[in-house]
Design an enzyme around this catalytic site. Structure first.
Site, PDB file in Angstrom:
ATOM      1  N   HIS A 358       0.812  -1.214   0.000  1.00  0.00           N
ATOM      2  CA  HIS A 358       0.000   0.000   0.000  1.00  0.00           C
ATOM      3  C   HIS A 358       0.849   1.269   0.000  1.00  0.00           C
ATOM      4  O   HIS A 358       1.835   1.368   0.717  1.00  0.00           O
ATOM      5  CB  HIS A 358      -0.906   0.109   1.250  1.00  0.00           C
ATOM      6  CG  HIS A 358      -1.331  -1.185   1.845  1.00  0.00           C
ATOM      7  ND1 HIS A 358      -2.420  -1.875   1.407  1.00  0.00           N
ATOM      8  CD2 HIS A 358      -0.810  -1.926   2.859  1.00  0.00           C
ATOM      9  CE1 HIS A 358      -2.567  -2.978   2.123  1.00  0.00           C
ATOM     10  NE2 HIS A 358      -1.596  -3.032   3.000  1.00  0.00           N
ATOM     11  N   ASN A 372       8.598  -7.665   3.816  1.00  0.00           N
ATOM     12  CA  ASN A 372       7.307  -6.976   3.767  1.00  0.00           C
ATOM     13  C   ASN A 372       7.524  -5.481   3.996  1.00  0.00           C
ATOM     14  O   ASN A 372       8.107  -5.075   5.007  1.00  0.00           O
ATOM     15  CB  ASN A 372       6.357  -7.522   4.827  1.00  0.00           C
ATOM     16  CG  ASN A 372       4.982  -6.891   4.724  1.00  0.00           C
ATOM     17  OD1 ASN A 372       4.214  -7.192   3.822  1.00  0.00           O
ATOM     18  ND2 ASN A 372       4.671  -6.001   5.658  1.00  0.00           N
TER      19      ASN A 372
END
EC number: 2.7.7.23
Length: 449
Positions: A358, A372
């Protein structure tokens, strides 16, 4: 000996453009380049491109090859005048001279070969391509006498009876160049346009033949943006039909565009409003789109890319991108990775199983395997003068809203605290956190306006 003359001197007034008409593009290639490509298939000894209006611009689009020669026509006084200029520039007029306009982008090499074969088999002085049009407005009319062409009358010089003739001149000629050179300078501008017409040579030559072509779609000349769009549609339909016959599904093919160079594997689904440009390759079992643009990029097996843009990058296998992602040039996304919504990747390498889900910008970076990247992560790679690199080792976990002030090198299995501004390198298995301690002030009252 075969010589080719491509007429590319006109202004193209009806295009209403500052760009020379022959430089307008269809499916990524200029009109001139498409004509050149068809002519090259004939293996000619030399190709002359006759320029005039904005000659320098047109010349830049001509291949840098010893076979190609530029001849400048000044002023632009008609097609006959263009060949007069050519014959003055070139001293040896040997063999055949194929003459065609630079604005017939759909002309097939096979049709040109048929014309040359007819010319040779009949030992003609001139052979030209004709076709029948139900509404031939704007085209010169061809009048036959037995098997031979008697004369050609341009549209603006036709009387009412002559306009009823549906056999039209396609503007593609094959001349015996030696014979043509003997009569070319006798042409005059005795017509309504006050131009020197190449078609006037027909009445001066004894053995003038017609090759009538049934499919006049390929002979479409481009004079305005409507005709440009029509040719674009013809080419796009041909490209997409080829892919569909090879196992590609288009959900709404009219809304998509595919370059001629693009490769698409079997069982690929192309959703609506998807555009694949340049030397792009989409491997099998991908779902591309909707609303996706891919240019000069390789997309691996079983990928899904939606509502996103990919430029000049490598997308490996089993990758999901989008919606609303932007993959900029020189990026490599390794297999089983995910790029989520509102993410921009530039000149970066993401190793396998990495995730940027995102609202992030990753520029000039190397992201290790199984790392991540949290929401809102930014690599601040530009110091005002040059770009710097960020390296993050494998198995790392980057907290939301982390900013890396490059150059930065993080080891493996590094964790960063949410909201941190990272300015120093970190070793393996470390926590990097950089934020002020939270202070709570009780009984706080906001100032009233």
């Amino acid at each position: 000996m075969l010589s080719v003359a491509i007429l590319a001197a006109g202004k193209g007034t009806r295009m209403e453009s500052s760009l020379p008409k022959v430089l307008h593009k269809i499916s990524g290639k200029s009109l001139l380049q498409r004509v050149i490509d068809s002519c090259v298939e004939l293996k000619p000894d030399q190709i002359f491109v006759i320029t005039g209006h904005k000659s320098k611009e047109v010349e830049k689009a001509i291949p840098n090859d010893k076979k190609f020669h530029v001849v400048v026509q000044e002023p632009q006084s008609g097609t006959g005048h263009a060949i007069q200029v050519l014959c003055r520039e070139v001293k040896k007029h040997q063999g055949k001279l194929l003459v065609l306009n630079g604005d017939v982008p759909l002309i097939r090499p096979s049709t040109l070969k048929r014309l040359l074969n007819l010319h040779d088999s009949k030992n003609a002085d001139v052979s030209l391509i004709t076709t029948k049009k139900t509404h031939p407005h704007g085209y010169g009319r061809v009048f036959l006498k037995g098997d031979f062409i008697e004369r050609i009358v341009e549209e603006k010089d036709c009387n009412d009876l002559e306009r009823e003739n549906e056999l039209i001149n396609a503007g593609v000629y094959c001349f015996n160049w030696g014979i043509l050179s003997e009569i070319i300078n006798t042409l005059q501008s005795n017509n309504n346009q006050k131009e020197i017409y190449l078609t006037d040579t027909i009445s001066l030559l004894k053995n003038s033949l017609s090759l009538e072509v049934e499919d006049n779609g390929e002979l479409q000349g481009i004079n305005n943006r409507i005709q440009l769009s029509e040719c674009e549609e013809i080419i796009q339909n041909s490209i997409k039909e080829k892919h569909m016959l090879n196992g590609v599904t288009f959900i709404n093919k009219a809304s998509c565009s595919i370059s001629e160079e693009a490769e698409i594997g079997k069982d690929v689904i192309i959703e609506a409003n998807t555009h694949i440009r340049g030397n792009a390759k989409i491997n099998s079992h991908c779902i591309i789109g909707p609303n996706t643009f891919i240019e000069n990029s390789n997309v691996g097996l079983n990928c899904e890319i939606s509502n996103s843009t990919v430029y000049a990058s490598q997308i490996m296998d089993y990758i999901k991108i989008g919606p609303y992602s932007h993959i900029r040039p020189n990026s490599e996304i390794s297999s089983f990775s995910k790029i989520g919504n509102f993410v921009e990747i530039k000149n970066s390498q993401l190793e396998e199983e990495s995730k940027v889900n995102h609202l992030s910008y990753i520029g000039d970076s190397i992201i290790g395997r199984s790392t991540n990247i949290g929401a809102g992560t930014i690599t601040a790679n530009f110091d005002g003068q040059k770009k710097h690199q960020t390296k993050i080792g494998k198995n790392s976990s980057i907290g939301a809203n982390t900013v890396f002030v490059a150059p930065i090198n993080l080891g493996e299995s590094v964790t960063t605290g949410a909201g941190s501004v990272i300015t120093k390198d970190s070793k393996d298995n470390s926590l990097a956190i950089s934020r002020t301690e939270q202070v709570n002030i009780e009984n706080w009252e906001r100032k009233k306006s």
